[in-house]
Motif scaffolding. Structure first.
Motif, PDB file in Angstrom:
ATOM      1  N   ARG A  13       0.835  -1.197   0.000  1.00 43.55           N
ATOM      2  CA  ARG A  13       0.000   0.000   0.000  1.00 43.55           C
ATOM      3  C   ARG A  13       0.865   1.239   0.000  1.00 43.55           C
ATOM      4  NH1 ARG A  13      -3.994  -1.667   4.780  1.00 43.55           N
ATOM      5  NH2 ARG A  13      -5.034  -3.373   3.731  1.00 43.55           N
ATOM      6  N   GLY A  14       0.267   2.340  -0.379  1.00 52.43           N
ATOM      7  CA  GLY A  14       0.962   3.618  -0.377  1.00 52.43           C
ATOM      8  C   GLY A  14       1.258   4.063   1.039  1.00 52.43           C
ATOM      9  N   PRO A  15       2.019   5.128   1.200  1.00 49.79           N
ATOM     10  CA  PRO A  15       2.415   5.582   2.534  1.00 49.79           C
ATOM     11  C   PRO A  15       1.260   6.114   3.372  1.00 49.79           C
ATOM     12  CG  PRO A  15       3.174   7.110   0.853  1.00 49.79           C
ATOM     13  CD  PRO A  15       2.596   5.917   0.149  1.00 49.79           C
ATOM     14  N   GLY A  23       3.638  -0.373  10.169  1.00 40.92           N
ATOM     15  CA  GLY A  23       3.555   0.073   8.779  1.00 40.92           C
ATOM     16  C   GLY A  23       4.523   1.204   8.485  1.00 40.92           C
ATOM     17  N   ALA A  24       4.696   2.101   9.461  1.00 36.50           N
ATOM     18  CA  ALA A  24       5.624   3.209   9.263  1.00 36.50           C
ATOM     19  C   ALA A  24       7.055   2.705   9.172  1.00 36.50           C
ATOM     20  CB  ALA A  24       5.493   4.219  10.407  1.00 36.50           C
ATOM     21  N   VAL A  25       7.408   1.726  10.008  1.00 35.33           N
ATOM     22  CA  VAL A  25       8.755   1.159   9.968  1.00 35.33           C
ATOM     23  C   VAL A  25       8.958   0.411   8.660  1.00 35.33           C
ATOM     24  CG1 VAL A  25      10.294  -0.533  11.022  1.00 35.33           C
ATOM     25  CG2 VAL A  25       8.994   1.035  12.460  1.00 35.33           C
ATOM     26  N   ASN A  30      11.153  -0.005   3.146  1.00 36.45           N
ATOM     27  CA  ASN A  30      10.881  -0.121   1.716  1.00 36.45           C
ATOM     28  C   ASN A  30      11.419   1.089   0.954  1.00 36.45           C
ATOM     29  OD1 ASN A  30       9.654  -2.592   1.959  1.00 36.45           O
ATOM     30  ND2 ASN A  30       7.587  -1.736   2.127  1.00 36.45           N
ATOM     31  N   ASP A  31      11.319   2.282   1.558  1.00 36.09           N
ATOM     32  CA  ASP A  31      11.841   3.479   0.903  1.00 36.09           C
ATOM     33  C   ASP A  31      13.353   3.378   0.716  1.00 36.09           C
ATOM     34  OD1 ASP A  31       9.334   4.524   0.761  1.00 36.09           O
ATOM     35  OD2 ASP A  31       9.567   5.860   2.496  1.00 36.09           O
ATOM     36  N   GLU A  37      17.725   0.476  -4.841  1.00 35.36           N
ATOM     37  CA  GLU A  37      17.402  -0.158  -6.116  1.00 35.36           C
ATOM     38  C   GLU A  37      17.425   0.863  -7.242  1.00 35.36           C
ATOM     39  OE1 GLU A  37      13.626  -2.477  -8.070  1.00 35.36           O
ATOM     40  OE2 GLU A  37      14.016  -2.713  -5.933  1.00 35.36           O
ATOM     41  N   SER A  38      16.876   2.033  -7.001  1.00 36.00           N
ATOM     42  CA  SER A  38      16.863   3.051  -8.043  1.00 36.00           C
ATOM     43  C   SER A  38      18.275   3.563  -8.301  1.00 36.00           C
ATOM     44  CB  SER A  38      15.935   4.198  -7.672  1.00 36.00           C
ATOM     45  OG  SER A  38      16.415   4.853  -6.519  1.00 36.00           O
TER      46      SER A  38
END
Length: 84
Positions: A13-15, A23-25, A30-31, A37-38
């Motif tokens: 899901r989105g932020p 979820g915040a952790v 993931n960020d 990765e980018s």
């Protein structure tokens, strides 16, 4: 997963959706992974671009030998007159 289906995975899901402590952790982790990765993808694209650029310069030198020789002579002159 088909194009029209919604994802059921909470980590995807989105932020703004499902904002709890876990979820915040997970979102922060993931960020960081996305940034790495980018960055790796950017380096791969840059390397590919530089390979293609080098190949294009070699092709141009083969196709236009007089211009390539003149460019080499100008570069040699620049290097001779360069002061440290």
């Amino acid at each position: 997963m088909a194009d029209g289906e919604l994802r059921r995975d909470p980590a995807s899901r989105g932020p703004r959706e499902g904002r709890d402590a876990e979820g915040a952790v997970n979102g922060a982790v993931n960020d960081v992974e996305d940034a790495q990765e980018s960055d790796a993808a950017r380096r791969r694209r840059r390397a590919q671009f530089l390979r293609e650029l080098h190949e294009a310069k070699q092709l141009r030198d083969r196709v236009q030998p007089r211009r390539a020789r003149a460019a080499r002579m100008r570069q040699q002159m620049r290097m001779r007159t360069f002061r440290w």
